[in-house]
Design an enzyme around this catalytic site. Structure first.
Site, PDB file in Angstrom:
ATOM      1  N   ASN A   1     -11.088  -2.481  -5.571  1.00 20.51           N
ATOM      2  CA  ASN A   1     -10.146  -1.266  -6.513  1.00 20.51           C
ATOM      3  C   ASN A   1     -10.838  -1.182  -7.845  1.00 20.51           C
ATOM      4  OD1 ASN A   1      -6.964  -2.648  -5.181  1.00 20.51           O
ATOM      5  ND2 ASN A   1      -7.993  -0.804  -4.585  1.00 20.51           N
TER       6      ASN A   1
ATOM      7  N   ASP B   1       0.643  -1.270   0.059  1.00 25.50           N
ATOM      8  CA  ASP B   1      -0.009  -0.090  -0.089  1.00 25.50           C
ATOM      9  C   ASP B   1       0.809   1.342  -0.085  1.00 25.50           C
ATOM     10  OD1 ASP B   1      -2.442   1.613  -0.007  1.00 25.50           O
ATOM     11  OD2 ASP B   1      -2.747   1.164   2.073  1.00 25.50           O
TER      12      ASP B   1
HETATM   13  C1  IPE Z   1      -5.644  -2.590  -0.416  1.00 27.87           C
HETATM   14  O1  IPE Z   1      -5.249  -1.343  -0.408  1.00 27.87           O
HETATM   15  C2  IPE Z   1      -5.661  -3.523  -1.711  1.00 27.87           C
HETATM   16  C3  IPE Z   1      -4.097  -3.587  -2.374  1.00 27.87           C
HETATM   17  C4  IPE Z   1      -3.058  -3.147  -1.792  1.00 27.87           C
HETATM   18  C5  IPE Z   1      -4.205  -4.000  -3.640  1.00 27.87           C
HETATM   19  P1  IPE Z   1      -6.117  -0.143  -0.522  1.00 27.87           P
HETATM   20  O2  IPE Z   1      -5.442   1.020  -0.869  1.00 27.87           O
HETATM   21  O3  IPE Z   1      -7.403  -0.673  -1.595  1.00 27.87           O
HETATM   22  O4  IPE Z   1      -6.987  -0.168   0.774  1.00 27.87           O
HETATM   23  P2  IPE Z   1      -7.728   0.827   1.648  1.00 27.87           P
HETATM   24  O5  IPE Z   1      -8.814   1.369   0.691  1.00 27.87           O
HETATM   25  O6  IPE Z   1      -7.011   1.772   2.054  1.00 27.87           O
HETATM   26  O7  IPE Z   1      -8.503   0.398   2.859  1.00 27.87           O
HETATM   27  C1  IPE Z   2      -1.610   0.315  -3.329  1.00 27.52           C
HETATM   28  O1  IPE Z   2      -1.349   1.604  -3.082  1.00 27.52           O
HETATM   29  C2  IPE Z   2      -1.869  -0.452  -4.759  1.00 27.52           C
HETATM   30  C3  IPE Z   2      -3.068  -0.521  -5.057  1.00 27.52           C
HETATM   31  C4  IPE Z   2      -4.309  -0.530  -4.358  1.00 27.52           C
HETATM   32  C5  IPE Z   2      -3.645  -1.198  -6.577  1.00 27.52           C
HETATM   33  P1  IPE Z   2      -2.568   2.501  -3.555  1.00 27.52           P
HETATM   34  O2  IPE Z   2      -3.041   3.020  -4.806  1.00 27.52           O
HETATM   35  O3  IPE Z   2      -3.868   2.245  -2.727  1.00 27.52           O
HETATM   36  O4  IPE Z   2      -1.767   3.771  -2.674  1.00 27.52           O
HETATM   37  P2  IPE Z   2      -2.530   4.897  -1.765  1.00 27.52           P
HETATM   38  O5  IPE Z   2      -3.175   4.206  -0.458  1.00 27.52           O
HETATM   39  O6  IPE Z   2      -3.569   5.673  -2.450  1.00 27.52           O
HETATM   40  O7  IPE Z   2      -1.371   5.980  -1.249  1.00 27.52           O
HETATM   41 MG    MG Z   3      -4.130   2.423  -0.332  1.00 28.01          MG
END
Ligand code: IPE
Ligand code: IPE
Ligand code: MG
Length: 262
Positions: free
Chosen positions: A83, A35
C-alpha cells in the site's frame, strides 16, 4: 457457548433471526482483511480517503463486538507493505486517519480492557504514527480482555524475511544450529510470537485473495469472504461470518473419524 452481555437478535445465513447466544463456538483469534473502502467511496463519487474515514466506524463495531463475545485476539490488516505504492495523497490521508484514531480511541481501549499491539515494518511509518502506536501499546500493555493487533506497514513476506535474518544472525553467532530450526522456532521469530494462529480469516468486498497477509500463520485458518464493502460491513454480517465459522468442520489434515474420535 453463552455470550456475556449478549442481547438482541442476529441474522443468520438462512435469513431468519437467532439470539446471539446461539453462537456455538467463538474463535479465539479473528483476523480481518478490511477491504473495499475505495470502491465504497467511488460508488458515491467521493475521494478514496472518504472511504477510509467511513471504514473507521466499522473498526469500532468489530472491536466492540469481538470484545463482547470473548474473542481473545483480533488482528486487523490496516496497511500493507504494498500500500506504500499508492498515490501520495491517499497514503498521507491514511496516515492522518491513523493519527486521529490512535489519539481518540485510547480511552475506549482502556475502558474495555483492550491491549493494542502493532505488527509490521514500523520504521517506514511517519514518526507521529509510530510514536502514538508506541504510546498506546505502552498505556494498554496490562490490559487482558482482548489483544487488538494492528497490522500496519505489514507484509507476510516481509515478516518472514526479518525472521530469516534473525535466525541467520543466531546461526552466525553460534547461538543456533541449522538443524535446531523447527516450525516452532520459525513461529517464535515472527513479530508476535506469543499470539496463536488465526482461527478465522474474514475478508470483505468479495475478494478471495490473501494479499500478503499472515502467510505463515494462516496455514489452517478458516476463510470467510463477505460481499459487503468494509464501510458497510455490519454487525449482522459480522455475526453471519461467525456463524459460518461455527458451522465449519476443521480437520487439520486428519480424517473425519479421527477428528470426531470414533
Ligand atoms: C489488502 O488490501 C491490504 C489491506 C486491507 C490493508 P488491498 O486492497 O491492498 O489488496 P489487493 O491489492 O486488492 O490485493
Ligand atoms: C482497504 O480498502 C483499505 C486499505 C487497503 C488501506 P481499499 O482502499 O483497498 O479499497 P478498494 O479495494 O480499492 O475498494
Ligand atoms: Mg482493496
Amino acid at each position: 457457548m453463552a455470550i456475556p452481555g449478549a442481547e438482541g437478535d442476529i441474522a443468520t445465513t438462512t435469513g431468519h433471526r437467532e439470539p446471539v447466544s446461539a453462537l456455538k463456538i467463538v474463535p479465539r483469534h479473528v483476523a480481518i482483511i478490511m477491504d473495499g473502502n475505495g470502491r465504497w467511496a467511488k460508488k458515491r463519487f467521493l475521494p478514496r480517503v472518504e472511504g477510509h474515514r467511513n471504514g473507521a466506524k466499522t473498526v469500532r463495531m468489530v472491536v466492540e463486538e469481538s470484545r463482547r463475545i470473548g474473542v481473545r485476539y483480533l488482528t486487523l490488516f490496516a496497511f500493507s507493505t504494498e500500500n506504500w505504492r499508492r498515490p501520495e495523497e491517499e497514503v498521507g490521508g491514511l496516515m492522518s486517519l491513523f493519527v486521529q484514531h490512535l489519539e481518540s480511541e485510547l480511552d475506549v481501549l482502556l475502558k474495555n480492557g483492550i491491549r493494542l499491539r502493532a505488527m509490521g515494518d514500523l520504521s517506514r511509518l511517519p514518526p507521529s504514527v509510530r510514536e502514538l502506536l508506541r504510546r498506546n501499546e505502552e498505556r494498554t500493555k496490562d490490559m487482558t480482555g482482548m489483544d487488538l493487533i494492528l497490522a500496519i506497514s505489514y507484509g507476510g513476506r516481509d515478516e518472514l524475511v526479518q525472521a530469516v535474518r534473525k535466525l541467520g544472525r543466531d546461526i552466525q553467532s553460534g547461538k543456533l544450529a541449522p538443524e535446531a530450526i523447527t516450525e516452532k522456532v520459525v513461529s517464535g521469530s515472527l513479530y508476535l510470537p506469543d499470539v496463536p494462529d488465526p482461527d478465522l480469516l474474514i475478508r470483505t468486498s468479495d475478494e478471495t485473495r490473501i494479499s500478503n497477509f499472515l502467510l505463515w500463520q494462516l496455514a489452517y485458518s478458516e476463510i470467510v469472504v463477505s460481499p459487503l464493502l468494509w464501510p458497510e460491513f455490519s454487525r449482522d454480517e459480522f455475526y453471519r461470518c461467525l456463524h459460518v465459522f461455527a458451522g465449519r468442520n476443521r480437520r487439520f489434515g486428519l480424517t473425519q473419524e479421527q477428528v470426531s474420535g470414533s
